[in-house]
Design a protein around this motif. Structure first.
Motif, PDB file in Angstrom:
ATOM      1  N   ILE A 115       0.837  -1.201   0.000  1.00  0.00           N
ATOM      2  CA  ILE A 115       0.000   0.000   0.000  1.00  0.00           C
ATOM      3  C   ILE A 115       0.869   1.248   0.000  1.00  0.00           C
ATOM      4  CG2 ILE A 115      -1.708   1.291   1.328  1.00  0.00           C
ATOM      5  CD1 ILE A 115      -2.892  -1.359   2.188  1.00  0.00           C
ATOM      6  N   GLN A 116       2.000   1.198   0.704  1.00  0.00           N
ATOM      7  CA  GLN A 116       2.942   2.311   0.631  1.00  0.00           C
ATOM      8  C   GLN A 116       3.353   2.561  -0.813  1.00  0.00           C
ATOM      9  OE1 GLN A 116       6.318   1.648   3.228  1.00  0.00           O
ATOM     10  NE2 GLN A 116       5.023   0.843   4.856  1.00  0.00           N
ATOM     11  N   ALA A 117       3.608   1.476  -1.545  1.00  0.00           N
ATOM     12  CA  ALA A 117       4.037   1.596  -2.937  1.00  0.00           C
ATOM     13  C   ALA A 117       2.952   2.233  -3.796  1.00  0.00           C
ATOM     14  CB  ALA A 117       4.409   0.222  -3.490  1.00  0.00           C
ATOM     15  N   VAL A 118       1.685   1.874  -3.549  1.00  0.00           N
ATOM     16  CA  VAL A 118       0.583   2.449  -4.315  1.00  0.00           C
ATOM     17  C   VAL A 118       0.480   3.952  -4.054  1.00  0.00           C
ATOM     18  CG1 VAL A 118      -1.937   2.515  -4.539  1.00  0.00           C
ATOM     19  CG2 VAL A 118      -0.735   0.322  -4.508  1.00  0.00           C
ATOM     20  N   ILE A 119       0.591   4.339  -2.794  1.00  0.00           N
ATOM     21  CA  ILE A 119       0.500   5.760  -2.457  1.00  0.00           C
ATOM     22  C   ILE A 119       1.640   6.535  -3.116  1.00  0.00           C
ATOM     23  CG2 ILE A 119       0.626   7.433  -0.571  1.00  0.00           C
ATOM     24  CD1 ILE A 119      -0.805   5.360   1.191  1.00  0.00           C
ATOM     25  N   MET A 144      12.153   6.090  -4.836  1.00  0.00           N
ATOM     26  CA  MET A 144      11.420   6.012  -3.570  1.00  0.00           C
ATOM     27  C   MET A 144      10.940   4.588  -3.317  1.00  0.00           C
ATOM     28  SD  MET A 144       9.243   9.597  -3.584  1.00  0.00           S
ATOM     29  CE  MET A 144       8.663   9.382  -1.893  1.00  0.00           C
ATOM     30  N   LEU A 145      10.489   3.921  -4.377  1.00  0.00           N
ATOM     31  CA  LEU A 145      10.066   2.525  -4.238  1.00  0.00           C
ATOM     32  C   LEU A 145      11.252   1.635  -3.887  1.00  0.00           C
ATOM     33  CD1 LEU A 145       7.692   2.329  -7.337  1.00  0.00           C
ATOM     34  CD2 LEU A 145       6.996   2.330  -4.938  1.00  0.00           C
ATOM     35  N   LEU A 146      12.392   1.926  -4.472  1.00  0.00           N
ATOM     36  CA  LEU A 146      13.603   1.161  -4.162  1.00  0.00           C
ATOM     37  C   LEU A 146      13.933   1.272  -2.681  1.00  0.00           C
ATOM     38  CD1 LEU A 146      15.914  -0.499  -5.469  1.00  0.00           C
ATOM     39  CD2 LEU A 146      17.150   1.653  -5.753  1.00  0.00           C
ATOM     40  N   ALA A 147      13.707   2.451  -2.112  1.00  0.00           N
ATOM     41  CA  ALA A 147      14.007   2.670  -0.702  1.00  0.00           C
ATOM     42  C   ALA A 147      13.071   1.893   0.222  1.00  0.00           C
ATOM     43  CB  ALA A 147      13.927   4.162  -0.368  1.00  0.00           C
ATOM     44  N   LEU A 148      11.915   1.473  -0.306  1.00  0.00           N
ATOM     45  CA  LEU A 148      10.996   0.657   0.501  1.00  0.00           C
ATOM     46  C   LEU A 148      11.464  -0.788   0.618  1.00  0.00           C
ATOM     47  CD1 LEU A 148       7.477   1.795  -0.813  1.00  0.00           C
ATOM     48  CD2 LEU A 148       8.609   2.494   1.302  1.00  0.00           C
ATOM     49  N   GLY A 149      12.506  -1.133  -0.119  1.00  0.00           N
ATOM     50  CA  GLY A 149      12.992  -2.508  -0.105  1.00  0.00           C
ATOM     51  C   GLY A 149      12.499  -3.321  -1.279  1.00  0.00           C
ATOM     52  N   ILE A 150      11.844  -2.671  -2.243  1.00  0.00           N
ATOM     53  CA  ILE A 150      11.385  -3.348  -3.451  1.00  0.00           C
ATOM     54  C   ILE A 150      12.566  -3.456  -4.409  1.00  0.00           C
ATOM     55  CG2 ILE A 150       9.771  -3.200  -5.400  1.00  0.00           C
ATOM     56  CD1 ILE A 150       7.895  -1.621  -3.564  1.00  0.00           C
ATOM     57  N   SER A 151      12.673  -4.559  -5.130  1.00  0.00           N
ATOM     58  CA  SER A 151      13.809  -4.785  -6.016  1.00  0.00           C
ATOM     59  C   SER A 151      13.883  -3.707  -7.099  1.00  0.00           C
ATOM     60  CB  SER A 151      13.712  -6.155  -6.682  1.00  0.00           C
ATOM     61  OG  SER A 151      12.681  -6.158  -7.650  1.00  0.00           O
ATOM     62  N   PRO A 152      15.083  -3.442  -7.626  1.00  0.00           N
ATOM     63  CA  PRO A 152      15.221  -2.405  -8.666  1.00  0.00           C
ATOM     64  C   PRO A 152      14.308  -2.633  -9.866  1.00  0.00           C
ATOM     65  CG  PRO A 152      17.387  -3.027  -7.840  1.00  0.00           C
ATOM     66  CD  PRO A 152      16.407  -3.979  -7.226  1.00  0.00           C
ATOM     67  N   MET A 153      14.253  -3.869 -10.377  1.00  0.00           N
ATOM     68  CA  MET A 153      13.415  -4.142 -11.545  1.00  0.00           C
ATOM     69  C   MET A 153      11.952  -3.899 -11.240  1.00  0.00           C
ATOM     70  SD  MET A 153      13.024  -5.084 -14.681  1.00  0.00           S
ATOM     71  CE  MET A 153      14.596  -5.799 -15.201  1.00  0.00           C
ATOM     72  N   THR A 154      11.470  -4.418 -10.109  1.00  0.00           N
ATOM     73  CA  THR A 154      10.056  -4.238  -9.764  1.00  0.00           C
ATOM     74  C   THR A 154       9.747  -2.775  -9.498  1.00  0.00           C
ATOM     75  OG1 THR A 154       9.986  -6.462  -8.813  1.00  0.00           O
ATOM     76  CG2 THR A 154       8.225  -4.960  -8.181  1.00  0.00           C
ATOM     77  N   SER A 155      10.656  -2.054  -8.859  1.00  0.00           N
ATOM     78  CA  SER A 155      10.455  -0.623  -8.619  1.00  0.00           C
ATOM     79  C   SER A 155      10.271   0.122  -9.933  1.00  0.00           C
ATOM     80  CB  SER A 155      11.652  -0.036  -7.862  1.00  0.00           C
ATOM     81  OG  SER A 155      11.759  -0.594  -6.577  1.00  0.00           O
ATOM     82  N   PRO A 206      -4.096   0.834  -9.538  1.00  0.00           N
ATOM     83  CA  PRO A 206      -3.558   0.455  -8.222  1.00  0.00           C
ATOM     84  C   PRO A 206      -3.615  -1.053  -7.962  1.00  0.00           C
ATOM     85  CG  PRO A 206      -4.958   2.384  -8.020  1.00  0.00           C
ATOM     86  CD  PRO A 206      -5.154   1.850  -9.410  1.00  0.00           C
ATOM     87  N   VAL A 207      -4.669  -1.703  -8.459  1.00  0.00           N
ATOM     88  CA  VAL A 207      -4.783  -3.154  -8.292  1.00  0.00           C
ATOM     89  C   VAL A 207      -3.645  -3.850  -9.035  1.00  0.00           C
ATOM     90  CG1 VAL A 207      -6.249  -5.174  -8.676  1.00  0.00           C
ATOM     91  CG2 VAL A 207      -7.287  -2.974  -8.057  1.00  0.00           C
ATOM     92  N   VAL A 208      -3.382  -3.394 -10.250  1.00  0.00           N
ATOM     93  CA  VAL A 208      -2.316  -3.980 -11.061  1.00  0.00           C
ATOM     94  C   VAL A 208      -0.951  -3.773 -10.405  1.00  0.00           C
ATOM     95  CG1 VAL A 208      -1.101  -3.821 -13.273  1.00  0.00           C
ATOM     96  CG2 VAL A 208      -3.606  -3.797 -13.219  1.00  0.00           C
ATOM     97  N   LEU A 209      -0.741  -2.611  -9.800  1.00  0.00           N
ATOM     98  CA  LEU A 209       0.544  -2.326  -9.158  1.00  0.00           C
ATOM     99  C   LEU A 209       0.827  -3.328  -8.032  1.00  0.00           C
ATOM    100  CD1 LEU A 209       0.475   1.589  -8.929  1.00  0.00           C
ATOM    101  CD2 LEU A 209       1.428   0.137 -10.728  1.00  0.00           C
ATOM    102  N   ILE A 212       1.817  -6.632  -9.458  1.00  0.00           N
ATOM    103  CA  ILE A 212       3.217  -6.668  -9.895  1.00  0.00           C
ATOM    104  C   ILE A 212       4.133  -6.944  -8.706  1.00  0.00           C
ATOM    105  CG2 ILE A 212       5.107  -5.276 -10.849  1.00  0.00           C
ATOM    106  CD1 ILE A 212       2.948  -3.766 -12.462  1.00  0.00           C
ATOM    107  N   ILE A 213       3.818  -6.363  -7.565  1.00  0.00           N
ATOM    108  CA  ILE A 213       4.674  -6.492  -6.380  1.00  0.00           C
ATOM    109  C   ILE A 213       4.494  -7.840  -5.688  1.00  0.00           C
ATOM    110  CG2 ILE A 213       5.137  -5.538  -4.079  1.00  0.00           C
ATOM    111  CD1 ILE A 213       4.237  -2.801  -5.211  1.00  0.00           C
ATOM    112  N   ASP A 214       3.218  -8.287  -5.578  1.00  0.00           N
ATOM    113  CA  ASP A 214       2.968  -9.447  -4.711  1.00  0.00           C
ATOM    114  C   ASP A 214       2.002 -10.464  -5.289  1.00  0.00           C
ATOM    115  OD1 ASP A 214       3.426 -10.865  -2.319  1.00  0.00           O
ATOM    116  OD2 ASP A 214       1.634 -10.031  -1.384  1.00  0.00           O
ATOM    117  N   GLY A 215       1.720 -10.416  -6.576  1.00  0.00           N
ATOM    118  CA  GLY A 215       0.885 -11.435  -7.191  1.00  0.00           C
ATOM    119  C   GLY A 215      -0.574 -11.384  -6.749  1.00  0.00           C
ATOM    120  N   MET A 216      -1.315 -12.443  -7.062  1.00  0.00           N
ATOM    121  CA  MET A 216      -2.746 -12.476  -6.788  1.00  0.00           C
ATOM    122  C   MET A 216      -3.050 -12.481  -5.294  1.00  0.00           C
ATOM    123  SD  MET A 216      -4.405 -12.097  -9.482  1.00  0.00           S
ATOM    124  CE  MET A 216      -5.989 -12.365  -8.686  1.00  0.00           C
TER     125      MET A 216
END
Length: 529
Positions: A115-119, A144-155, A206-209, A212-216
């Protein structure tokens, strides 16, 4: 002087369109299939574009090369000028530790990283798109997404996919202002009709995002938040575009969506999510300093739009014809893209530079350290700079030689199917140029003319150009280079392209169906709301 010829190959528009598509086919094949680095692929594609222009189109070599030079210059200013200064601001917050403080402040909104990533990617990205546009939201939200701990590609993928629904109203509705100018259609009506198309995308993004991060599993667990975010953004975008203000549409939608999501999180949280951090180890002063760069960016851009300030800034703008370049369209009219607008003070990149200079004392970084970060930013973006300048060179060679006009005219000959193809034309324009504004400038008038011949509402076709165009932004090589460079993935633009292409095509299909149905009695009521 060179005057464009739309069917230079055997006098056939179809064969000429096939030849005109070669630079794009080569570029995307090298990126997606050969997995070549973007700067190499773009240089090869530029060579193909020049060859097509000079061999198949009767464009003199000097005019072709001057067009490439103009495109490269436009690639640096204003586009790269925006990205460089945006990433510089981010780099300063990193070395001072304020970016870590900002990350912790987001954790107090929600303990759920998705949810942080969506915001960040969708709401904050939409706000940056509304104020600056031209790659700024991708450059900033990716890191900013990278700083949340999300991988570079996914960010990078999340930032690119998020930068869709808001794009039509980006930079205070610059794409629509341009579209109104080239089509001579009312801005208010174009903005209103676009506001009956792009909100459909906003509901699902937002649902699609999260997917991408965590699947279904992630989609199911966060659905109340993502639907709240998407639906409130869509409703606010529709209401603002139709009843409030076209230039302020995305600002209103971004703030409403963020506010609604935050309110929901006070009474609901996803299952399995960590509770939001309530303790504030940083103190109010540190938190304020962490948010200061972005508050300063917003303040500078808002101030720049105020009447007297805007007039003062615009007075410094210099517009001139590119030396030696003389290109006319098929009707003999001078092409407007042969002019270079050097808005050295009012441009978004310059405003970001001003915001960066104001950020230096706000976050307490030394002048020497800030200057060092500025140099480091150029070194980090060395290859993306080459890529963006080369891609814009390709776009300008294709535009001035007539290759782009050939493709558009060929698609416009589809008759009754043109309503379905209309968004694809805008998508193609943004895929080439990386800008919805540029795509509207290229194809806006063509859309209107084609619609009149096909019996379609010209207003609907013009709006579809911008709405379809927003979906080409995520696959544009220049935006791929910006996203990859921001997270240190320069050279992997081909991998990024393959990740985002399905989302681009999927959303494009939805938009094509929507516009086609809006041209029929099935959804014609949507155009009359």
């Amino acid at each position: 002087m060179y005057q464009q010829v739309l069917a230079p190959l055997f006098g056939s528009l179809g064969w000429s369109a096939l030849a005109a598509s070669l630079p794009l086919l080569v570029l995307f094949a090298l990126l997606g299939l050969v997995r070549m680095t973007a700067w190499k692929a773009s240089l090869i594609a530029l060579a193909v574009a020049l060859a097509v222009a000079m061999v198949i189109y009767p464009m003199p070599a000097d005019q072709a090369l001057l067009s490439a030079a103009l495109g490269a210059a436009f690639g640096f200013f204003p586009i790269l000028w925006i990205v460089i200064n945006a990433i510089w601001i981010y780099q300063m917050t990193v070395i001072t530790g304020h970016f870590d403080v900002l990350q912790r402040s987001f954790s107090r909104i929600s303990g759920d990283r998705r949810i942080q990533a969506v915001i960040i990617a969708f709401c904050f990205g939409a706000l940056l798109e509304a104020l600056a546009g031209f790659g700024t939201p991708v450059a900033i939200t990716t890191v900013m997404l990278l700083a949340l701990g999300i991988s570079p590609m996914t960010s990078a993928v999340v930032a690119l996919v998020a930068n869709t629904a808001p794009v039509a109203y980006g930079a205070l509705a610059s794409p629509l202002v341009t579209l109104a100018s080239v089509t001579e259609l009312p801005l208010a009506e174009l903005g209103a009709l676009t506001g009956r198309q792009t909100p459909v995308l906003a509901v699902f993004v937002p649902v699609v995002l999260v997917g991408i991060i965590d699947g279904m599993r992630g989609v199911r667990e966060t659905l109340p938040a993502t639907l709240t975010c998407g639906i409130t953004f869509a409703v606010a975008q529709f209401v603002a575009a139709n009843h409030v203000s076209v230039p302020l549409t995305d600002i209103i939608a971004a703030l409403v969506a963020a506010g609604a999501t935050v309110l929901l999180l006070r009474v609901w949280s996803p299952s399995g999510a960590e509770p939001p951090t309530t303790a504030n180890p940083d103190g109010r002063t540190q938190v304020l300093r962490a948010h200061a760069p972005y508050l300063i960016i917003i303040a500078v851009f808002v101030a720049a739009q105020l009447g007297p300030v805007a007039d003062l800034l615009d007075a410094t703008t210099v517009t001139f014809g590119w030396p030696g370049l003389d290109v006319r369209d098929a009707g003999g009219e001078m092409l407007s893209i042969t002019e270079f607008k050097f808005n050295w003070l009012s441009g978004a990149g310059s405003l970001l530079l001003i915001a960066g200079l104001l950020t230096i004392p706000a976050i307490g970084i030394g002048g020497r350290a800030a200057l060092g970060r500025y140099g480091a930013t150029y070194r980090q973006l060395a290859w993306p700079i080459v890529t963006v300048m080369t891609v814009l060179a390709i776009a300008y060679v294709m535009n001035t030689s007539g290759q782009t006009a050939t493709l558009g005219t060929w698609m416009a000959a589809a008759g009754g199917l043109f309503a379905f193809l209309s968004p694809i034309l805008g998508w193609l324009g943004v895929a080439v140029t990386g800008s919805d504004t540029s795509s509207n400038s290229l194809f806006g008038a063509l859309q209107v003319t084609a619609a009149e011949h096909a019996g379609m509402d010209p207003m609907l076709a013009a709006a579809a150009n911008g709405s379809g165009g927003v979906l080409g932004k995520m696959i544009s090589p220049q935006n791929l280079a910006i996203a990859a460079g921001a997270v240190g993935m320069a050279g992997r633009e081909g991998d990024l392209f393959r990740r985002v292409l399905p989302f681009s095509l999927g959303f494009l299909l939805i938009m094509c169906l929507l516009v086609f149905l809006q041209s029929t009695p099935v959804l014609a009521w949507m155009t009359q709301l």
